[in-house]
Design a protein around this motif. Structure first.
Motif, PDB file in Angstrom:
ATOM      1  N   ALA A 103      53.140  56.665  25.108  1.00  0.00           N
ATOM      2  CA  ALA A 103      51.560  55.973  25.807  1.00  0.00           C
ATOM      3  C   ALA A 103      50.374  56.455  24.245  1.00  0.00           C
ATOM      4  O   ALA A 103      49.679  56.138  24.385  1.00  0.00           O
ATOM      5  N   VAL A 104      51.042  57.375  23.409  1.00  0.00           N
ATOM      6  CA  VAL A 104      50.511  57.294  22.781  1.00  0.00           C
ATOM      7  C   VAL A 104      50.089  56.371  21.592  1.00  0.00           C
ATOM      8  O   VAL A 104      48.707  56.184  20.697  1.00  0.00           O
ATOM      9  N   ASP A 105      51.209  55.640  21.162  1.00  0.00           N
ATOM     10  CA  ASP A 105      51.430  54.448  20.640  1.00  0.00           C
ATOM     11  C   ASP A 105      50.324  53.542  21.167  1.00  0.00           C
ATOM     12  O   ASP A 105      50.448  52.855  20.259  1.00  0.00           O
ATOM     13  N   THR A 106      50.664  53.348  22.030  1.00  0.00           N
ATOM     14  CA  THR A 106      50.195  52.359  23.303  1.00  0.00           C
ATOM     15  C   THR A 106      48.354  52.290  22.883  1.00  0.00           C
ATOM     16  O   THR A 106      48.036  51.475  22.765  1.00  0.00           O
ATOM     17  N   LEU A 107      48.041  53.574  22.949  1.00  0.00           N
ATOM     18  CA  LEU A 107      46.948  53.950  23.133  1.00  0.00           C
ATOM     19  C   LEU A 107      46.087  53.423  21.858  1.00  0.00           C
ATOM     20  O   LEU A 107      45.107  52.969  21.070  1.00  0.00           O
ATOM     21  N   GLU A 108      47.062  54.138  20.713  1.00  0.00           N
ATOM     22  CA  GLU A 108      46.388  53.975  18.794  1.00  0.00           C
ATOM     23  C   GLU A 108      46.447  52.080  18.851  1.00  0.00           C
ATOM     24  O   GLU A 108      46.129  51.779  18.154  1.00  0.00           O
ATOM     25  N   GLN A 109      47.489  51.099  19.096  1.00  0.00           N
ATOM     26  CA  GLN A 109      47.408  50.286  19.278  1.00  0.00           C
ATOM     27  C   GLN A 109      46.564  49.168  19.931  1.00  0.00           C
ATOM     28  O   GLN A 109      45.771  48.128  18.654  1.00  0.00           O
ATOM     29  N   THR A 110      45.678  49.700  20.470  1.00  0.00           N
ATOM     30  CA  THR A 110      45.222  48.872  21.504  1.00  0.00           C
ATOM     31  C   THR A 110      43.864  49.568  21.184  1.00  0.00           C
ATOM     32  O   THR A 110      42.387  48.749  20.982  1.00  0.00           O
ATOM     33  N   LEU A 111      43.507  50.645  20.869  1.00  0.00           N
ATOM     34  CA  LEU A 111      42.516  51.681  19.613  1.00  0.00           C
ATOM     35  C   LEU A 111      42.343  50.217  18.337  1.00  0.00           C
ATOM     36  O   LEU A 111      41.183  49.675  18.195  1.00  0.00           O
ATOM     37  N   VAL A 112      43.119  49.730  17.719  1.00  0.00           N
ATOM     38  CA  VAL A 112      43.884  49.416  16.397  1.00  0.00           C
ATOM     39  C   VAL A 112      42.904  47.955  17.245  1.00  0.00           C
ATOM     40  O   VAL A 112      42.264  47.070  15.838  1.00  0.00           O
ATOM     41  N   SER A 113      44.063  47.443  17.929  1.00  0.00           N
ATOM     42  CA  SER A 113      43.384  45.725  17.784  1.00  0.00           C
ATOM     43  C   SER A 113      42.073  45.262  19.008  1.00  0.00           C
ATOM     44  O   SER A 113      41.325  44.683  18.473  1.00  0.00           O
ATOM     45  N   ALA A 114      41.457  46.762  19.207  1.00  0.00           N
ATOM     46  CA  ALA A 114      39.747  46.610  19.937  1.00  0.00           C
ATOM     47  C   ALA A 114      38.822  46.429  18.912  1.00  0.00           C
ATOM     48  O   ALA A 114      37.542  46.881  18.929  1.00  0.00           O
ATOM     49  N   GLY A 115      39.498  46.765  17.303  1.00  0.00           N
ATOM     50  CA  GLY A 115      38.905  47.195  16.174  1.00  0.00           C
ATOM     51  C   GLY A 115      37.967  48.243  16.645  1.00  0.00           C
ATOM     52  O   GLY A 115      36.975  49.219  15.088  1.00  0.00           O
ATOM     53  N   ALA A 116      38.615  49.536  16.428  1.00  0.00           N
ATOM     54  CA  ALA A 116      38.352  51.103  16.183  1.00  0.00           C
ATOM     55  C   ALA A 116      39.731  51.477  14.891  1.00  0.00           C
ATOM     56  O   ALA A 116      39.888  50.776  14.402  1.00  0.00           O
ATOM     57  N   THR A 117      38.914  52.588  14.251  1.00  0.00           N
ATOM     58  CA  THR A 117      39.610  53.034  13.169  1.00  0.00           C
ATOM     59  C   THR A 117      40.253  54.723  13.207  1.00  0.00           C
ATOM     60  O   THR A 117      39.225  54.887  13.996  1.00  0.00           O
ATOM     61  N   VAL A 118      41.130  54.146  13.273  1.00  0.00           N
ATOM     62  CA  VAL A 118      41.716  55.241  13.790  1.00  0.00           C
ATOM     63  C   VAL A 118      42.346  56.173  12.592  1.00  0.00           C
ATOM     64  O   VAL A 118      42.635  55.698  11.794  1.00  0.00           O
ATOM     65  N   VAL A 119      41.431  56.910  12.709  1.00  0.00           N
ATOM     66  CA  VAL A 119      41.351  57.948  11.178  1.00  0.00           C
ATOM     67  C   VAL A 119      42.583  59.015  10.590  1.00  0.00           C
ATOM     68  O   VAL A 119      42.397  58.889   9.481  1.00  0.00           O
ATOM     69  N   VAL A 120      43.312  59.181  12.045  1.00  0.00           N
ATOM     70  CA  VAL A 120      44.442  59.958  12.199  1.00  0.00           C
ATOM     71  C   VAL A 120      45.529  59.286  12.302  1.00  0.00           C
ATOM     72  O   VAL A 120      45.314  59.011  13.667  1.00  0.00           O
ATOM     73  N   PRO A 121      47.118  59.657  11.858  1.00  0.00           N
ATOM     74  CA  PRO A 121      47.568  59.487  12.909  1.00  0.00           C
ATOM     75  C   PRO A 121      47.930  60.012  14.410  1.00  0.00           C
ATOM     76  O   PRO A 121      47.435  61.112  14.275  1.00  0.00           O
ATOM     77  N   GLY A 122      48.087  59.821  14.917  1.00  0.00           N
ATOM     78  CA  GLY A 122      48.304  59.987  16.782  1.00  0.00           C
ATOM     79  C   GLY A 122      48.717  61.781  16.484  1.00  0.00           C
ATOM     80  O   GLY A 122      49.803  61.985  16.335  1.00  0.00           O
TER      81      GLY A 122
END
Length: 154
Positions: A103-122
């Motif tokens: 679920a952490v990976d899913t949240l991270e991928q969805t954030l990226v696809s929505a244009g967020a900048t993921v600043v640290v790995p999950g």
């Protein structure tokens, strides 16, 4: 130092993910941030424009799935435009399952696809953060998130 307004959105069933939230909140508040906490089924990605950064957390259900109560939020998140918003994901899981903390990976991928900048790995914690090592991992995650989010706003 830039004052940051941070949203932590999460879903928790057994309380493990909520325990992680409490550690992240205390670390971020110690750094002078204003932290808002909301359960994912009460949170709307359209509200994210009010925040400097967003943390999203979830436990992993079944065979690497998002919990039912997070599905609508994640669907909405995937259709959002986050314009580089600083973000990261965290959660709890069980190493006995093949898709540990997926679920952490899913949240991270969805954030990226929505244009967020993921600043640290999950951040992935097995069960609850009940050992000094797991607590230290939570503190380090929050600190890195804070520092890297600040750099985006500098």
């Amino acid at each position: 130092m830039i004052h940051m307004n941070i949203m932590i959105g999460f879903v928790s069933m057994s309380g493990n993910t909520e325990d992680i939230v409490q550690i992240l909140q205390s670390e971020l508040e110690r750094k002078g941030c204003t932290v808002h906490i909301q359960e994912l089924d009460q949170l709307y990605p359209s509200d994210f424009s009010k925040y400097d950064a967003v943390l999203l957390g979830s436990y992993t259900w079944g065979d690497g799935d998002l919990p039912y109560e997070a599905e609508n939020f994640v669907d909405e998140l995937g259709e959002s435009t986050l314009n580089g918003l600083a973000a990261a994901a965290f959660g709890s899981g069980d190493l006995d399952y093949p898709k540990y903390c997926a679920a952490v990976d899913t949240l991270e991928q969805t954030l990226v696809s929505a244009g967020a900048t993921v600043v640290v790995p999950g951040l992935k914690i097995e069960f609850d953060p009940n050992t000094p090592e797991k607590q230290a991992a939570c503190h380090t995650f929050a600190e890195e998130f804070f520092l890297r989010s600040q750099r985006l706003h500098a």
